[in-house]
Design an enzyme around this catalytic site. Structure first.
Site, PDB file in Angstrom:
ATOM      1  N   GLY A  74       0.901  -1.333   0.118  1.00  0.00           N
ATOM      2  CA  GLY A  74      -0.035   0.227   0.060  1.00  0.00           C
ATOM      3  C   GLY A  74       0.390   0.776   0.401  1.00  0.00           C
ATOM      4  N   CYS A 329       1.170   1.846  12.657  1.00  0.00           N
ATOM      5  CA  CYS A 329       2.101   2.209  11.755  1.00  0.00           C
ATOM      6  C   CYS A 329       2.463   3.289  12.939  1.00  0.00           C
ATOM      7  CB  CYS A 329       2.210   2.781  10.894  1.00  0.00           C
ATOM      8  SG  CYS A 329       1.063   1.813   9.800  1.00  0.00           S
TER       9      CYS A 329
HETATM   10  C1  LIG Z   1      -2.208  -0.063   5.906  1.00  0.00           C
HETATM   11  C2  LIG Z   1      -2.029   0.807   5.513  1.00  0.00           C
HETATM   12  C3  LIG Z   1      -1.339   1.556   3.763  1.00  0.00           C
HETATM   13  C4  LIG Z   1       0.079   0.961   4.249  1.00  0.00           C
HETATM   14  O1  LIG Z   1      -0.058   0.000   3.348  1.00  0.00           O
HETATM   15  P1  LIG Z   1       1.724  -1.072   3.397  1.00  0.00           P
HETATM   16  O2  LIG Z   1       0.788  -2.327   2.777  1.00  0.00           O
HETATM   17  O3  LIG Z   1       1.344  -1.560   4.864  1.00  0.00           O
HETATM   18  O4  LIG Z   1       2.322  -0.171   2.766  1.00  0.00           O
HETATM   19  C5  LIG Z   1      -1.982   2.786   3.284  1.00  0.00           C
HETATM   20  N1  LIG Z   1      -2.903   3.054   3.569  1.00  0.00           N
HETATM   21  C6  LIG Z   1      -4.074   2.334   4.213  1.00  0.00           C
HETATM   22  C7  LIG Z   1      -5.269   3.244   4.632  1.00  0.00           C
HETATM   23  C8  LIG Z   1      -3.802   0.869   5.002  1.00  0.00           C
HETATM   24  O5  LIG Z   1      -4.379   1.244   6.223  1.00  0.00           O
END
Ligand SMILES: *Cc1c(COP(=O)(O)O)cnc(C)c1O
Length: 397
Positions: A74, A329
């Site tokens: 993401g 995070c």
């Molecule tokens: C989890 C999340 C991300 C990050 O995704 P990753 O795969 O951990 O990099 C970004 N945006 C939102 C809304 C998320 O919930």
């Protein structure tokens, strides 16, 4: 799932479903060949598998196959979308509109761009964590090149008016990106109907593997390439493909979309039981985020007056419950949630929030257990809390 604990943190990540893992496994061993090695026939199978996965991802959001680019998650998709559009369109303008409640993958990318000559407007949200369309219209300038608004918020579950935003952007000829990491596989998405130009997703938020995501880029849009190197992902993102991961995200998205309606109904009912149970049993509790269909089916988020989120999580962990405060995070840092602050919560309440997110493995028993354990923990912690003492004294006056 091995149930020695109650997992209520599906918004942080999900397990990989067995049927997803099963499709992935051969691509680690027998079918390991590099899809770019076109001079022998065993490279054919991984190539076909990637193509199939691309088709499955495209179908899930009503895109075309060649509009899907695989990434490593993401955050990478968000970074690519925003920087890639900003740098490819800087001759047209330098203004970007986003919101105050985005994931840090979007917010920190925007901060980076601000240091590099771009101007960013952060739209406010209301007390439920929803963006106002009029604010968006008022923020648009001649120099606006991109609007990035998340589909659904990862902390409070608010689902934004994406179709209305898409319509405005298309009419004003501004590109529209949405971080749909929390939404894909959980709420219906149609990029054509919603006029979405770019969309980010991550496999591990819908029962696929970690470390694989996708970015949808509508055909004809100019975007800078992400990784320079070989010709993979049509030259836009070089590096030998994560074939097992790509196979996994393809299977996972197909499965999630096929079960979407049924699972949403089940989770909404569990969520309502959880929310009403907590509100009834624990006095001086605030539900954060919207109600009903404007909220992600599996999301609940509370603030308990007089409490710190961190101590709550430690006590819950002691009882075998996995939950979170803010986002995964941001946890570990002691900053209050930027999302709750943007919704107008005072500092004390923004600090003491609890996010409970339900998913595929969640049951009535999980919710009952939570409703049994949580009120006791809150009471015990409040009795030790100077913040609570202050609150009670004020109430006496
Ligand atoms: C989890 C999340 C991300 C990050 O995704 P990753 O795969 O951990 O990099 C970004 N945006 C939102 C809304 C998320 O919930």
């Amino acid at each position: 799932m091995d149930k020695k604990y109650v997992y209520m943190d599906y918004s942080a990540t999900t397990f990989t479903k067995p049927e997803v893992l099963e499709e992935m496994l051969p691509y680690f061993t027998d079918k390991f060949a590099n899809p770019s090695s076109k001079f022998y026939s065993i490279s054919e199978e991984p190539r076909v598998a990637i193509d199939k996965a691309r088709g499955r991802v495209a179908k899930a959001i009503n895109a075309e196959k060649d509009e899907i680019y695989f990434t490593a998650g993401g955050s990478e998709s968000d970074n690519w979308a925003i920087k890639g559009i900003a740098f490819a369109n800087k001759n047209k303008g330098n203004h970007i509109i986003t919101t105050a409640i985005e994931h840090h993958a979007v917010l920190h990318t925007c901060k980076f761009l601000e240091k590099n000559g771009f101007e960013v407007t952060y739209l406010p949200v209301d007390e439920y964590g929803l963006v106002n369309i009029e604010d968006l219209k008022n923020a648009i300038k001649d120099t606006t090149i991109l609007v990035s608004v998340m589909f659904a918020n990862n902390e409070v579950g608010s689902i934004q008016p994406i179709k209305e935003i898409g319509a405005i952007c298309r009419e004003r000829k501004i590109l529209f990106h949405t971080d749909a990491v929390q939404a894909v596989g959980h709420v219906p998405i149609d990029v054509k109907d919603m006029n979405i130009d770019l969309l980010s997703m991550a496999g591990h938020k819908f029962y696929g593997p970690k470390g694989v995501g996708a970015l949808y880029i509508r055909k004809g849009i100019r975007i800078e390439n992400l990784i320079h190197g070989g010709g993979q992902e049509r030259g836009k993102r070089a590096t030998t493909e994560n074939v097992p991961g790509i196979v996994g995200i393809g299977k996972a998205i197909e499965l999630a979309v096929s079960e979407l309606d049924e699972e949403a109904i089940r989770l909404r009912s569990l969520r309502e039981k959880l929310i009403s149970g907590v509100m009834e049993r624990i006095p001086h509790t605030k539900l954060n985020g919207p109600t009903g269909d404007k909220r992600l089916p599996g999301n609940a988020n509370f603030s308990f007056i007089g409490l710190e989120g961190e101590s709550l999580l430690l006590s819950l962990d002691f009882e075998g419950i996995c939950a979170s405060t803010g986002s995964a995070c941001a946890s570990g840092s002691l900053d209050p949630s930027h999302v709750l602050l943007a919704m107008g919560l005072p500092h004390e309440l923004a600090h003491g929030s609890l996010r409970l997110s339900l998913g595929s493995g969640s049951t009535e028993e999980d919710v009952d257990y939570m409703l049994d354990v949580l009120p006791k923990i809150v009471e015990r912690l409040r009795n030790m809390s100077p913040l609570w003492e202050d609150f009670i004294k004020k109430g006496d006056k």
